[in-house]
Scaffold this active site. Structure first.
Site, short mmCIF file in Angstrom:
data_model
loop_
_atom_site.label_atom_id
_atom_site.label_comp_id
_atom_site.label_asym_id
_atom_site.label_seq_id
_atom_site.Cartn_x
_atom_site.Cartn_y
_atom_site.Cartn_z
N GLU A 50 -2.89 -3.33 1.53
CA GLU A 50 -2.12 -3.84 0.39
C GLU A 50 -2.41 -2.94 -0.81
O GLU A 50 -3.52 -2.93 -1.34
CB GLU A 50 -2.54 -5.29 0.14
CG GLU A 50 -1.70 -6.00 -0.89
CD GLU A 50 -0.21 -5.88 -0.64
OE1 GLU A 50 0.24 -6.10 0.50
OE2 GLU A 50 0.52 -5.55 -1.60
N SER A 51 -1.38 -2.19 -1.22
CA SER A 51 -1.63 -1.15 -2.23
C SER A 51 -2.06 -1.71 -3.58
O SER A 51 -2.84 -1.08 -4.29
CB SER A 51 -0.40 -0.26 -2.38
OG SER A 51 0.74 -1.02 -2.67
N CYS A 81 1.10 4.33 5.54
CA CYS A 81 1.74 3.16 4.95
C CYS A 81 1.19 2.91 3.55
O CYS A 81 1.47 3.67 2.64
CB CYS A 81 1.56 1.96 5.88
SG CYS A 81 2.79 0.69 5.60
N ILE A 138 5.35 -1.65 9.50
CA ILE A 138 4.98 -3.01 9.05
C ILE A 138 5.17 -3.08 7.55
O ILE A 138 4.39 -2.48 6.80
CB ILE A 138 3.52 -3.36 9.42
CG1 ILE A 138 3.27 -3.18 10.92
CG2 ILE A 138 3.19 -4.78 8.98
CD1 ILE A 138 1.81 -3.27 11.32
N ARG A 139 6.22 -3.76 7.13
CA ARG A 139 6.52 -3.84 5.68
C ARG A 139 6.30 -2.46 5.03
O ARG A 139 5.58 -2.31 4.04
CB ARG A 139 5.66 -4.91 5.01
CG ARG A 139 6.02 -6.33 5.50
CD ARG A 139 5.11 -7.40 5.00
NE ARG A 139 4.99 -7.43 3.54
CZ ARG A 139 5.94 -7.84 2.71
NH1 ARG A 139 7.09 -8.25 3.17
NH2 ARG A 139 5.74 -7.85 1.42
N HIS A 174 2.30 3.46 11.32
CA HIS A 174 0.88 3.27 11.66
C HIS A 174 0.51 3.85 13.03
O HIS A 174 0.42 3.09 14.00
CB HIS A 174 0.58 1.76 11.71
CG HIS A 174 0.64 1.07 10.40
ND1 HIS A 174 -0.46 0.89 9.59
CD2 HIS A 174 1.67 0.49 9.75
CE1 HIS A 174 -0.11 0.24 8.51
NE2 HIS A 174 1.17 -0.02 8.57
N GLU A 176 -2.31 4.51 14.13
CA GLU A 176 -3.58 3.90 14.59
C GLU A 176 -3.34 2.63 15.39
O GLU A 176 -4.26 2.13 16.03
CB GLU A 176 -4.51 3.65 13.39
CG GLU A 176 -4.13 2.49 12.47
CD GLU A 176 -2.96 2.78 11.54
OE1 GLU A 176 -2.33 3.86 11.66
OE2 GLU A 176 -2.64 1.91 10.71
N1 GLN Z 1 3.57 -3.48 1.97
C1 GLN Z 1 2.26 -2.91 1.74
C2 GLN Z 1 2.15 -2.38 0.32
O1 GLN Z 1 3.15 -2.15 -0.31
C3 GLN Z 1 1.99 -1.78 2.72
C4 GLN Z 1 2.01 -2.34 4.11
C5 GLN Z 1 1.14 -1.60 5.07
O2 GLN Z 1 0.30 -0.76 4.73
N2 GLN Z 1 1.30 -1.95 6.33
O3 GLN Z 1 1.07 -2.24 -0.19
#
Ligand code: GLN
Length: 198
Positions: A50-51, A81, A138-139, A174, A176
């Site tokens: 989560e950034s 990501c 993923i998102r 991802h 990994e």
């Molecule tokens: N949606 C997350 C973000 O904006 C990133 C998602 C992820 O790293 N899988 O921080």
């Protein structure tokens, strides 16, 4: 020459998965959480997560400045990501969310609609060679703006999802979370070259 140590920034996110992928690829990984850890690694992976959380933790652990210095100094660095968001110059529509500003791209967070919210998509990555790479999204962010000197290595739905600027790699997806360690190996190869050039 001592063995290359690939650090995985251990503030939050899928740290264990990256360490496991490095192990499967026959590489030496190490969780990096402190300034001291950062001095010991030859390269760094910033994982997914989560950034907004990581942006705060970078300051709490006083890692922002030393990280920027190492990356500008040529340390091979790969953001997956969330990691790519952290490395970027800025985030579309979120001018107040701080980033490290070392990768000259603008990213859009959570960019793909529901269809690709959590999906595995085969990606053509000519720089890597071989069969399509299983891209786990993923998102995920996509890259909205690509600065000069930034190479686009893969696209999905016409949007850049893998970029490289010199020693810095960013992937929206991802690796990994798959069994395919080709990108981990390729990235670690840059370390060998960075070391022998040092
Ligand atoms: N949606 C997350 C973000 O904006 C990133 C998602 C992820 O790293 N899988 O921080």
């Amino acid at each position: 020459m001592s063995k290359t140590v690939v650090g995985v920034l251990g503030l939050q996110g899928d740290v264990v998965e990256h360490l496991e992928a490095l192990r499967r690829a026959g590489l030496t990984g190490m969780e990096a959480k402190t300034r001291e850890d950062l001095r010991r690694v030859d390269a760094l992976i910033i994982p997914g997560g989560e950034s907004t959380t990581v942006a705060k933790l970078l300051d709490r652990f006083a890692l922002r400045e030393p990280l920027i210095a190492r990356i500008r100094g040529g340390m091979p660095t790969w953001g997956t990501c969330m990691g790519m968001i952290v490395l970027s110059a800025d985030i579309a529509g979120m001018p107040d969310q701080p980033t490290l500003g070392v990768l000259d791209v603008t990213v859009l967070r959570n960019a793909f609609g529901r269809q690709v919210e959590s999906a595995e998509v085969p990606l053509e990555i000519p720089a890597l060679g071989g069969p399509p790479f299983p891209g786990v999204f993923i998102r995920a962010p996509w890259v909205e703006r690509v600065g000069e000197g930034v190479e686009v290595l893969a696209r999905l739905e016409g949007k850049a999802v893998m970029v490289r600027q010199g020693n810095i790699l960013g992937t929206s997806f991802h690796p990994e979370l798959t069994r395919d360690v080709r990108i981990h190996r390729w990235f670690a190869g840059w370390c060998t070259r960075a070391q022998s050039a040092a």
